[in-house]
Structures are given as C-alpha cells and as structure tokens.
Design a protein around this motif. Sequence first.
Motif, PDB file in Angstrom:
ATOM      1  N   GLY A   8       0.805  -1.222   0.000  1.00 43.74           N
ATOM      2  CA  GLY A   8       0.000   0.000   0.000  1.00 43.74           C
ATOM      3  C   GLY A   8       0.833   1.264   0.000  1.00 43.74           C
ATOM      4  N   SER A   9       1.719   1.368   0.965  1.00 47.68           N
ATOM      5  CA  SER A   9       2.496   2.605   1.116  1.00 47.68           C
ATOM      6  C   SER A   9       3.827   2.582   0.379  1.00 47.68           C
ATOM      7  CB  SER A   9       2.748   2.869   2.605  1.00 47.68           C
ATOM      8  OG  SER A   9       3.509   1.797   3.172  1.00 47.68           O
ATOM      9  N   GLY A  10       4.352   1.410   0.099  1.00 50.05           N
ATOM     10  CA  GLY A  10       5.659   1.310  -0.553  1.00 50.05           C
ATOM     11  C   GLY A  10       6.823   1.444   0.395  1.00 50.05           C
ATOM     12  N   ASP A  11       6.587   1.401   1.716  1.00 51.45           N
ATOM     13  CA  ASP A  11       7.678   1.503   2.683  1.00 51.45           C
ATOM     14  C   ASP A  11       8.543   0.244   2.632  1.00 51.45           C
ATOM     15  OD1 ASP A  11       6.646   3.923   3.416  1.00 51.45           O
ATOM     16  OD2 ASP A  11       5.506   3.111   5.127  1.00 51.45           O
ATOM     17  N   LEU A  12       9.809   0.456   2.898  1.00 50.28           N
ATOM     18  CA  LEU A  12      10.752  -0.654   2.852  1.00 50.28           C
ATOM     19  C   LEU A  12      10.625  -1.494   4.113  1.00 50.28           C
ATOM     20  CD1 LEU A  12      13.167  -2.032   1.414  1.00 50.28           C
ATOM     21  CD2 LEU A  12      14.674  -0.491   2.693  1.00 50.28           C
ATOM     22  N   PHE A  13      10.458  -2.805   3.950  1.00 53.30           N
ATOM     23  CA  PHE A  13      10.403  -3.728   5.080  1.00 53.30           C
ATOM     24  C   PHE A  13      11.759  -4.356   5.333  1.00 53.30           C
ATOM     25  CE2 PHE A  13       9.859  -8.172   6.485  1.00 53.30           C
ATOM     26  CZ  PHE A  13       9.273  -7.967   7.717  1.00 53.30           C
ATOM     27  N   ALA A  14      12.427  -4.819   4.306  1.00 50.33           N
ATOM     28  CA  ALA A  14      13.759  -5.406   4.435  1.00 50.33           C
ATOM     29  C   ALA A  14      14.418  -5.357   3.067  1.00 50.33           C
ATOM     30  CB  ALA A  14      13.687  -6.838   4.951  1.00 50.33           C
ATOM     31  N   ALA A  15      15.774  -5.417   3.073  1.00 47.05           N
ATOM     32  CA  ALA A  15      16.545  -5.374   1.839  1.00 47.05           C
ATOM     33  C   ALA A  15      17.598  -6.465   1.872  1.00 47.05           C
ATOM     34  CB  ALA A  15      17.193  -4.012   1.641  1.00 47.05           C
ATOM     35  N   CYS A  16      17.823  -7.069   0.727  1.00 50.74           N
ATOM     36  CA  CYS A  16      18.804  -8.165   0.614  1.00 50.74           C
ATOM     37  C   CYS A  16      19.762  -7.828  -0.516  1.00 50.74           C
ATOM     38  CB  CYS A  16      18.088  -9.484   0.369  1.00 50.74           C
ATOM     39  SG  CYS A  16      19.189 -10.856  -0.047  1.00 50.74           S
ATOM     40  N   PRO A  17      20.939  -7.298  -0.231  1.00 48.60           N
ATOM     41  CA  PRO A  17      21.917  -7.052  -1.301  1.00 48.60           C
ATOM     42  C   PRO A  17      22.500  -8.363  -1.829  1.00 48.60           C
ATOM     43  CG  PRO A  17      22.832  -6.490   0.841  1.00 48.60           C
ATOM     44  CD  PRO A  17      21.416  -6.841   1.088  1.00 48.60           C
ATOM     45  N   ILE A  18      22.586  -8.488  -3.142  1.00 46.49           N
ATOM     46  CA  ILE A  18      23.061  -9.721  -3.785  1.00 46.49           C
ATOM     47  C   ILE A  18      24.286  -9.367  -4.624  1.00 46.49           C
ATOM     48  CG2 ILE A  18      22.454 -11.632  -5.320  1.00 46.49           C
ATOM     49  CD1 ILE A  18      19.523 -11.108  -4.675  1.00 46.49           C
ATOM     50  N   ASP A  19      25.418  -9.994  -4.294  1.00 46.00           N
ATOM     51  CA  ASP A  19      26.652  -9.763  -5.046  1.00 46.00           C
ATOM     52  C   ASP A  19      26.835 -10.782  -6.168  1.00 46.00           C
ATOM     53  OD1 ASP A  19      27.203  -7.658  -3.338  1.00 46.00           O
ATOM     54  OD2 ASP A  19      28.289  -8.945  -1.917  1.00 46.00           O
ATOM     55  N   THR A  20      26.492 -12.025  -5.899  1.00 46.03           N
ATOM     56  CA  THR A  20      26.605 -13.103  -6.890  1.00 46.03           C
ATOM     57  C   THR A  20      25.391 -14.004  -6.772  1.00 46.03           C
ATOM     58  OG1 THR A  20      27.858 -14.486  -5.336  1.00 46.03           O
ATOM     59  CG2 THR A  20      29.142 -13.098  -6.860  1.00 46.03           C
ATOM     60  N   TYR A  21      25.130 -14.692  -7.878  1.00 42.80           N
ATOM     61  CA  TYR A  21      24.025 -15.665  -7.860  1.00 42.80           C
ATOM     62  C   TYR A  21      24.410 -16.854  -8.747  1.00 42.80           C
ATOM     63  CZ  TYR A  21      19.400 -17.754  -8.207  1.00 42.80           C
ATOM     64  OH  TYR A  21      18.349 -18.622  -8.119  1.00 42.80           O
ATOM     65  N   PRO A  22      24.249 -18.036  -8.214  1.00 41.42           N
ATOM     66  CA  PRO A  22      23.884 -18.384  -6.821  1.00 41.42           C
ATOM     67  C   PRO A  22      25.011 -18.033  -5.852  1.00 41.42           C
ATOM     68  CG  PRO A  22      24.434 -20.355  -8.098  1.00 41.42           C
ATOM     69  CD  PRO A  22      24.466 -19.230  -9.076  1.00 41.42           C
ATOM     70  N   GLY A  23      24.608 -17.707  -4.644  1.00 41.87           N
ATOM     71  CA  GLY A  23      25.573 -17.298  -3.626  1.00 41.87           C
ATOM     72  C   GLY A  23      24.956 -17.353  -2.244  1.00 41.87           C
ATOM     73  N   PRO A  24      25.662 -16.867  -1.237  1.00 39.79           N
ATOM     74  CA  PRO A  24      25.152 -16.934   0.141  1.00 39.79           C
ATOM     75  C   PRO A  24      24.005 -15.960   0.420  1.00 39.79           C
ATOM     76  CG  PRO A  24      27.251 -15.763   0.091  1.00 39.79           C
ATOM     77  CD  PRO A  24      27.025 -16.299  -1.289  1.00 39.79           C
ATOM     78  N   ALA A  25      23.810 -14.957  -0.425  1.00 43.41           N
ATOM     79  CA  ALA A  25      22.759 -13.973  -0.154  1.00 43.41           C
ATOM     80  C   ALA A  25      21.369 -14.546  -0.425  1.00 43.41           C
ATOM     81  CB  ALA A  25      22.984 -12.721  -0.990  1.00 43.41           C
ATOM     82  N   ILE A  26      21.214 -15.459  -1.379  1.00 39.58           N
ATOM     83  CA  ILE A  26      19.918 -16.066  -1.686  1.00 39.58           C
ATOM     84  C   ILE A  26      20.158 -17.526  -2.034  1.00 39.58           C
ATOM     85  CG2 ILE A  26      20.087 -15.203  -4.057  1.00 39.58           C
ATOM     86  CD1 ILE A  26      17.010 -15.141  -4.110  1.00 39.58           C
ATOM     87  N   GLU A  27      19.321 -18.377  -1.439  1.00 40.95           N
ATOM     88  CA  GLU A  27      19.513 -19.824  -1.581  1.00 40.95           C
ATOM     89  C   GLU A  27      18.139 -20.487  -1.688  1.00 40.95           C
ATOM     90  OE1 GLU A  27      21.427 -23.552   0.990  1.00 40.95           O
ATOM     91  OE2 GLU A  27      21.654 -21.463   1.671  1.00 40.95           O
ATOM     92  N   ALA A  28      18.001 -21.418  -2.625  1.00 45.42           N
ATOM     93  CA  ALA A  28      16.742 -22.148  -2.794  1.00 45.42           C
ATOM     94  C   ALA A  28      16.666 -23.284  -1.777  1.00 45.42           C
ATOM     95  CB  ALA A  28      16.646 -22.709  -4.205  1.00 45.42           C
ATOM     96  N   VAL A  29      15.451 -23.607  -1.333  1.00 47.05           N
ATOM     97  CA  VAL A  29      15.265 -24.708  -0.378  1.00 47.05           C
ATOM     98  C   VAL A  29      15.407 -26.035  -1.125  1.00 47.05           C
ATOM     99  CG1 VAL A  29      13.800 -23.326   1.114  1.00 47.05           C
ATOM    100  CG2 VAL A  29      12.759 -24.679  -0.729  1.00 47.05           C
ATOM    101  N   THR A  30      15.570 -27.095  -0.376  1.00 48.78           N
ATOM    102  CA  THR A  30      15.825 -28.406  -0.977  1.00 48.78           C
ATOM    103  C   THR A  30      14.559 -29.162  -1.354  1.00 48.78           C
ATOM    104  OG1 THR A  30      15.924 -29.390   1.236  1.00 48.78           O
ATOM    105  CG2 THR A  30      17.996 -28.610   0.271  1.00 48.78           C
ATOM    106  N   ASP A  31      13.407 -28.799  -0.806  1.00 51.30           N
ATOM    107  CA  ASP A  31      12.204 -29.586  -1.035  1.00 51.30           C
ATOM    108  C   ASP A  31      11.137 -28.845  -1.844  1.00 51.30           C
ATOM    109  OD1 ASP A  31      11.731 -27.723   0.895  1.00 51.30           O
ATOM    110  OD2 ASP A  31      10.547 -29.037   2.207  1.00 51.30           O
TER     111      ASP A  31
END
Length: 271
Positions: free
Chosen positions: A61-84
């Motif tokens: 609704g308001s567009g306020d930031l809730f959280a931010a995740c900076p990503i340097d590489t992909y795949p990498g430690p910043a974002i990871e897919a679950v196994t199941d």
Amino acid sequence: MDEIERCILVKPEVFVYKIPPRQSARGFRAADWNLSAPDWTGRLRVMEKNKKVNLKLEDRGSGDLFAACPIDTYPGPAIEAVTDSSRYFVIRIVNEATKQNAYIGIGFSDRSDSFDLNVALQDHFKLVKKEDEILQEDPKPQLDLAFKEGQTIKVNLKDVNKDKEKSRPKPRGGLIGSLLPPPPSTPSSIPFPVISQPKVAAVPVSNPATPSPASNVDLLADFSDLNVGGGGMPSMPTPAAAPVSSQSDDPWGDFASADTSTKQSGNWVQF
C-alpha cells in the motif's frame, strides 16, 4: 554523478516466514516452516545499481521498505533455494544502518513467479560477467595511418578532357546507318549439285471437232454364237456396219446414217 537505479523485476505478492536454524549442511527445508500462516505479506522488487542487485521487500500500500537483501553473486550466500520446493527461498537481509544481518524465508503462491526471479538474477550476472571479460581483454593496437615525416605519395589523375569526349554520345543515324555491313562474299569451294529435269515426250493434242473413225468391231459378237435355252432361242444376226464417210466433216454423220427402223425377230429386238 549518482548511478541510475534500474528495476529488473516486480512481483506484487510475496510471503515472508521466520525460519528455524539450519539443521544440517544439506540446506533449508520449506516443510519446517509454517507455510499456512506467513509472518508478513508484501511486494518484491529487484533493483540494479552500479552492477549490484538489491532485493527489496516493500509494503504493497504505502511502498515503505520492510527489508533489503543485497546480492553480489548468484547463486551465492545472499539467496539460496530450499531443498524440497522450487517456490521458496532463504535470503539474507541486511540492516544498512547497523550492518546486522539475518536469514528469513520467502515464497510465492505461483511457481512461475519463482521461475521469473531465478531467470532475472541469472541474466543479470551473466551480463556483468561478460562485460568484465571484455574489459580485461588486451585492446588491439590501433593502426597508425598518418604520414611520417618526409613521406610523400604520388597520385595519377586522369585527363578530364578525354573523359568528357569519351562520355559524349555518338550521333545515331537512320535505320540503314545503324545496321552492320554484310560480310564479304567468298567463293564457295563446294560446287552446288545441278538437278536435271526429266524430259517429257510431247503428246499431240487431238482435235475434239475431228471424230475418230468408227470401229467395225461388234460389241455383241460374242453373244451371237451362244445358244441360249438349249437351241430354242435363235441366234441374233449381226447388224450391218454403217459405212464410214471419210470425206464428211460432220461429227453427227454416223448418227444420221444409222437406220432408225427396228426389226423384231423372236424375242429379240434389233435396233
């Protein structure tokens, strides 16, 4: 000058979950989360600035930031897919003020949304890698085409007047002047065969006014000797030949001298 921030991907609905600590080195499992009751629901935007990607969770609704995740590489430690599952991921959020980080789980209701997130991140980092490889390549030496000191060249120019004369169209004559002359006649070494015409003997043309001499042959002479009906039929007498007058020039003379009287002899009539 500040770099322009570019939006790579927008998803209007994303679910956020609190996740337990990692139980094993194999990875996180979405089945351990409370998937039916997400802790937060909002919007996801993937932003790019200066070749760096920042995944932002914002209020719808308001567009306020809730959280931010900076990503340097992909795949990498910043974002990871679950196994199941392919719809859920574990991301590392960072507080820009305190630089503290934490891991939370995110997920989508539609599988195509998670697929779009994967493709957007892969395409971006492939492009960045390609640009880095181009910059690291040794630049090829440029060709120096400038004249050196004391170097001269010679240029041959055509005669402009001759070119103009050649380019002028020649006057065209009439039909006879435009035709080529006939080739010269040469004596033929092969003689042509002479075809001789067959000789035709002259045939005298008979005068239709001169009658041919009458024939004294009786056309019915053969029938006069026959005995028709076993002797009952008397033989027909031979008529006397009409005298031929060689001195008369009348073509109808033979008919005038003929006897027009008829004689009856038995069953035969003599003309």
